[in-house]
Design a protein around this motif. Sequence first.
Motif, short mmCIF file in Angstrom:
data_model
loop_
_atom_site.label_atom_id
_atom_site.label_comp_id
_atom_site.label_asym_id
_atom_site.label_seq_id
_atom_site.Cartn_x
_atom_site.Cartn_y
_atom_site.Cartn_z
N ASP A 324 26.15 -37.64 6.73
CA ASP A 324 25.15 -37.06 7.62
C ASP A 324 24.08 -36.39 6.78
O ASP A 324 24.22 -36.23 5.56
N LEU A 360 19.69 -42.93 9.32
CA LEU A 360 20.89 -42.76 10.13
C LEU A 360 20.83 -43.47 11.47
O LEU A 360 21.85 -43.63 12.13
N HIS A 364 21.70 -41.26 16.12
CA HIS A 364 22.53 -40.33 15.37
C HIS A 364 22.20 -38.91 15.80
O HIS A 364 21.05 -38.57 16.08
#
Length: 439
Positions: A324, A360, A364
């Motif tokens: 992340d 991402l 996300h």
Amino acid sequence: MSSYATAATKIGLTRGDGDEDRASQRFLEWLAETDRPWLIVLDDLHDPGDLRDLWPPQRFIGRVVVTTHRQDASLAAHHRHLIKVGLFTSSEAVGYIRAKLTDRPELAEGAAELADDLGYLPLALAQATAYLLDRNLTCADYRRRLADRRRQLAQLLPETGSLPDDHQDTVAATWSLSLDWANQLSPAGLARPLLQLAAVLDPNGIPGDVFTTAAVQAHLADALEDPGAVEADRVADALQNLRRLSLADIDHTDRYRTVRVHALVQRATRETFPEDHSATLAHAADALLEIWPEIERDTAQSQALRANTDHLHTHTVAHLWHPDAHSVLFRAGSSLGETGLVAHAATYFHHLHDQTHHTLGPDHLDTLTTRNNLASWQGRAGDPTGAAHAFEELLTDYTRILGPDHPDTLTTRNNLAFWRGEAGDPTGAAHATEELPGS
């Protein structure tokens, strides 16, 4: 010792029979007794211990000059004077480059910018000008090569046989040797991983508190393959070892004890990173987040933390994005707004959103979080209508991805109501508020 013995033979004190120990001592005795003025130059001392029992005597008719990268306190003992040779000023650096290029003035294009890129370091300037003369490059051409991260620093310096001014080593090799020495000093093994961590932060100043964090202690423990914590005293000693070898500078007069590492030292260090150095980068990010105050009252400290985050992000490429986005990236953007730079905060989160969306994906949670921050700072920067519209779109996506009753969805609905009201739409604000639980 060999040089002393040779000198003793040349002035007739010995016959050069091979007993260097006795000959060198005889030479030192002669220096203490003679009435002839003398000067001894000891060039490039690596270890002060190498001169034990070999320091020339202190006499008013004699002088000793020692050049060294070391800054040990022992070098200034016995009435010796330690003179630190620092960086050129900007004008000195440009003047030096132009003097070196006197016969090829057309190559001086971009001299001021190149001097800045090389951090006004005399040794680096000397080797860079030799390199561009050998290759018929302008300063601007050299700058483009220097900016190319695919090139190793060693590829941008002359070959050993082409070094200027009788240099024995390139800049990169000199620092590599200094780091080897620093890493051997007690506490052994800590200087190298400490410099690796500093190499991804801001060369203009790293808050000293970074090096006292649990994250840095974990980084050093990993480097030593020691599961136990590395004590703060050992970290402080290792940092001083970097200073002793002129690999770092520590400003104790600064309120926060600032640590500086020259940008070229950082680059040379980064180029020696192991293939998988993601842990180093993660620990650096964790350390910045660890010392970031919840309420920012000191603008200089906030600016330093943001600058270090920017440099870390620059050198990490994708390492702070998997699995992340690291929290320090969001903290840096919020810091801009919280210290009054609301327009800059909106711009920051606009760029961060582009990165999260690309890296991402649009759904996300970190991508949604950047959209939330962007919308908030957009409104605070004077665009409540744009903020309300952004929160309306964000609410649709939060509802689709997390459901209507998720806390993040409800928070977004509350934000939508607020900014609709700020945008002059009380009816829309009331409608959004009515759909909140408990309304």
